[in-house]
Design a protein around this motif. Structure first.
Motif, PDB file in Angstrom:
ATOM      1  N   ALA A  98       0.835  -1.206   0.000  1.00 49.92           N
ATOM      2  CA  ALA A  98       0.000   0.000   0.000  1.00 49.92           C
ATOM      3  C   ALA A  98       0.871   1.259   0.000  1.00 49.92           C
ATOM      4  N   TRP A  99       1.970   1.240   0.776  1.00 48.35           N
ATOM      5  CA  TRP A  99       2.902   2.378   0.773  1.00 48.35           C
ATOM      6  C   TRP A  99       3.510   2.558  -0.612  1.00 48.35           C
ATOM      7  N   ARG A 100       3.974   1.462  -1.216  1.00 48.79           N
ATOM      8  CA  ARG A 100       4.564   1.556  -2.554  1.00 48.79           C
ATOM      9  C   ARG A 100       3.573   2.182  -3.538  1.00 48.79           C
ATOM     10  N   ASP A 101       2.351   1.690  -3.531  1.00 54.06           N
ATOM     11  CA  ASP A 101       1.349   2.184  -4.465  1.00 54.06           C
ATOM     12  C   ASP A 101       1.000   3.644  -4.190  1.00 54.06           C
ATOM     13  N   ARG A 102       0.879   4.008  -2.921  1.00 54.35           N
ATOM     14  CA  ARG A 102       0.561   5.397  -2.552  1.00 54.35           C
ATOM     15  C   ARG A 102       1.672   6.355  -2.984  1.00 54.35           C
ATOM     16  N   GLY A 107       3.588  10.554  -7.072  1.00 61.05           N
ATOM     17  CA  GLY A 107       4.721  11.038  -7.847  1.00 61.05           C
ATOM     18  C   GLY A 107       6.080  10.818  -7.212  1.00 61.05           C
ATOM     19  N   VAL A 108       6.147   9.973  -6.181  1.00 61.57           N
ATOM     20  CA  VAL A 108       7.420   9.630  -5.558  1.00 61.57           C
ATOM     21  C   VAL A 108       7.793   8.238  -6.079  1.00 61.57           C
ATOM     22  N   PRO A 109       8.754   8.147  -6.999  1.00 61.00           N
ATOM     23  CA  PRO A 109       9.106   6.832  -7.534  1.00 61.00           C
ATOM     24  C   PRO A 109       9.521   5.867  -6.427  1.00 61.00           C
ATOM     25  N   CYS A 110       8.831   4.733  -6.372  1.00 61.88           N
ATOM     26  CA  CYS A 110       9.059   3.735  -5.334  1.00 61.88           C
ATOM     27  C   CYS A 110       9.065   2.366  -6.007  1.00 61.88           C
ATOM     28  N   PHE A 118      14.864 -12.451   4.826  1.00 56.94           N
ATOM     29  CA  PHE A 118      14.254 -12.234   6.145  1.00 56.94           C
ATOM     30  C   PHE A 118      13.285 -11.053   6.169  1.00 56.94           C
ATOM     31  N   VAL A 119      13.365 -10.173   5.142  1.00 58.06           N
ATOM     32  CA  VAL A 119      12.436  -9.046   4.996  1.00 58.06           C
ATOM     33  C   VAL A 119      12.118  -8.841   3.518  1.00 58.06           C
ATOM     34  N   GLN A 120      11.017  -8.138   3.277  1.00 54.96           N
ATOM     35  CA  GLN A 120      10.642  -7.642   1.958  1.00 54.96           C
ATOM     36  C   GLN A 120      10.721  -6.118   2.059  1.00 54.96           C
ATOM     37  N   SER A 121      11.221  -5.442   1.005  1.00 57.00           N
ATOM     38  CA  SER A 121      11.439  -3.996   1.097  1.00 57.00           C
ATOM     39  C   SER A 121      11.066  -3.276  -0.188  1.00 57.00           C
ATOM     40  N   VAL A 122      10.620  -2.022  -0.023  1.00 58.03           N
ATOM     41  CA  VAL A 122      10.450  -1.093  -1.144  1.00 58.03           C
ATOM     42  C   VAL A 122      11.361   0.101  -0.885  1.00 58.03           C
ATOM     43  N   TYR A 123      11.754   0.794  -1.971  1.00 56.55           N
ATOM     44  CA  TYR A 123      12.761   1.848  -1.876  1.00 56.55           C
ATOM     45  C   TYR A 123      12.324   3.106  -2.617  1.00 56.55           C
ATOM     46  N   PHE A 124      12.726   4.272  -2.057  1.00 57.94           N
ATOM     47  CA  PHE A 124      12.433   5.577  -2.659  1.00 57.94           C
ATOM     48  C   PHE A 124      13.372   6.602  -2.040  1.00 57.94           C
ATOM     49  N   TYR A 125      13.318   7.854  -2.524  1.00 57.53           N
ATOM     50  CA  TYR A 125      14.166   8.935  -2.011  1.00 57.53           C
ATOM     51  C   TYR A 125      13.308  10.038  -1.402  1.00 57.53           C
ATOM     52  N   ASP A 126      13.857  10.706  -0.381  1.00 58.13           N
ATOM     53  CA  ASP A 126      13.209  11.908   0.146  1.00 58.13           C
ATOM     54  C   ASP A 126      13.678  13.103  -0.690  1.00 58.13           C
ATOM     55  N   PRO A 127      13.145  14.303  -0.455  1.00 56.22           N
ATOM     56  CA  PRO A 127      13.518  15.469  -1.280  1.00 56.22           C
ATOM     57  C   PRO A 127      14.983  15.885  -1.153  1.00 56.22           C
ATOM     58  N   ASN A 128      15.687  15.375  -0.141  1.00 58.82           N
ATOM     59  CA  ASN A 128      17.084  15.739   0.082  1.00 58.82           C
ATOM     60  C   ASN A 128      18.065  14.757  -0.554  1.00 58.82           C
ATOM     61  N   GLY A 129      17.547  13.718  -1.211  1.00 59.76           N
ATOM     62  CA  GLY A 129      18.389  12.697  -1.810  1.00 59.76           C
ATOM     63  C   GLY A 129      18.706  11.547  -0.864  1.00 59.76           C
ATOM     64  N   LEU A 130      18.070  11.507   0.301  1.00 55.70           N
ATOM     65  CA  LEU A 130      18.296  10.443   1.271  1.00 55.70           C
ATOM     66  C   LEU A 130      17.504   9.207   0.851  1.00 55.70           C
ATOM     67  N   PRO A 131      18.178   8.079   0.638  1.00 57.11           N
ATOM     68  CA  PRO A 131      17.460   6.856   0.283  1.00 57.11           C
ATOM     69  C   PRO A 131      16.635   6.357   1.480  1.00 57.11           C
ATOM     70  N   LEU A 132      15.390   6.003   1.201  1.00 60.18           N
ATOM     71  CA  LEU A 132      14.493   5.489   2.228  1.00 60.18           C
ATOM     72  C   LEU A 132      14.003   4.104   1.826  1.00 60.18           C
ATOM     73  N   GLU A 133      13.715   3.314   2.818  1.00 61.39           N
ATOM     74  CA  GLU A 133      13.228   1.947   2.624  1.00 61.39           C
ATOM     75  C   GLU A 133      12.061   1.740   3.570  1.00 61.39           C
ATOM     76  N   ILE A 134      11.050   1.049   3.105  1.00 63.65           N
ATOM     77  CA  ILE A 134      10.011   0.541   3.997  1.00 63.65           C
ATOM     78  C   ILE A 134      10.118  -0.967   3.891  1.00 63.65           C
ATOM     79  N   THR A 135      10.194  -1.619   5.033  1.00 59.40           N
ATOM     80  CA  THR A 135      10.443  -3.054   5.068  1.00 59.40           C
ATOM     81  C   THR A 135       9.416  -3.734   5.962  1.00 59.40           C
ATOM     82  N   THR A 136       9.193  -4.996   5.713  1.00 58.73           N
ATOM     83  CA  THR A 136       8.356  -5.796   6.602  1.00 58.73           C
ATOM     84  C   THR A 136       9.016  -7.156   6.799  1.00 58.73           C
ATOM     85  N   ARG A 137       8.876  -7.672   7.991  1.00 61.43           N
ATOM     86  CA  ARG A 137       9.489  -8.956   8.335  1.00 61.43           C
ATOM     87  C   ARG A 137       8.675 -10.103   7.730  1.00 61.43           C
TER      88      ARG A 137
END
Length: 172
Positions: A98-102, A107-110, A118-137
């Protein structure tokens, strides 16, 4: 001794604009702005360097924080996730997707999910160029890490030896 460190209170990064960063983390990711510290001088050195320090609260009570310090040097372009990234944890795979789709819809490429075992993850960047990940166990998360912990030191030793051989031009 490390067993008395109960967790990470906050991780802090620079941002190029406090409001842009607030809008991304509070409005887009839903992390409430919990505190803002504004100072004209750097703590410890007393150097004149006006800044604000923003703190966004996560559900576990910890924070991700940012410094908007216009007089400090630095570029704001995407960095590789191997250099640094922040991984937020989602409750389950449905929430992760749901986060990936949202994010993509806003307009935030994810991309992802990526299966790390051990986890599944999606990846995207914040406006400062910081890589972010949302993960689930995954269901076997704890068992997988328990098994990996038994082999961890041997794996690091093998990796260190491999790097040394490769530095000398010796085939692995």
């Amino acid at each position: 001794m490390g067993d008395n460190l109960k967790g990470i209170h906050h991780s802090a990064y620079r941002c190029r604009d406090a409001e842009e960063t607030r809008a991304f983390y509070e409005d887009r990711l839903g992390l409430p702005l919990a505190a803002v510290v504004q100072e004209d001088h750097e703590p410890g050195t007393g150097t004149y360097n006006p800044f604000v320090h923003l703190f966004f609260r996560m559900a576990d009570g910890n924070f991700i924080a940012f410094f908007d310090a216009p007089k400090s040097a630095g570029e704001f372009k995407p960095v590789h996730g191997f250099d640094r990234h922040v991984a937020f944890e989602a409750e389950d795979e449905a929430t992760l997707l749901a986060w990936r789709d949202r994010l993509n819809a806003e307009g935030v490429p994810c991309f992802g999910p990526i299966d790390h075992g051990f986890v599944q993850s999606v990846y995207f960047y914040d406006p400062n160029g910081l890589p972010l990940e949302i993960t689930t166990r995954v269901a076997a998360h704890d068992a997988i890490l328990e098994e990996d912990a038994r082999k961890a030191r041997a794996m690091i030793n093998a990796w260190t030896a491999r790097k040394a051989r490769e530095a000398l031009g010796i085939a692995a």
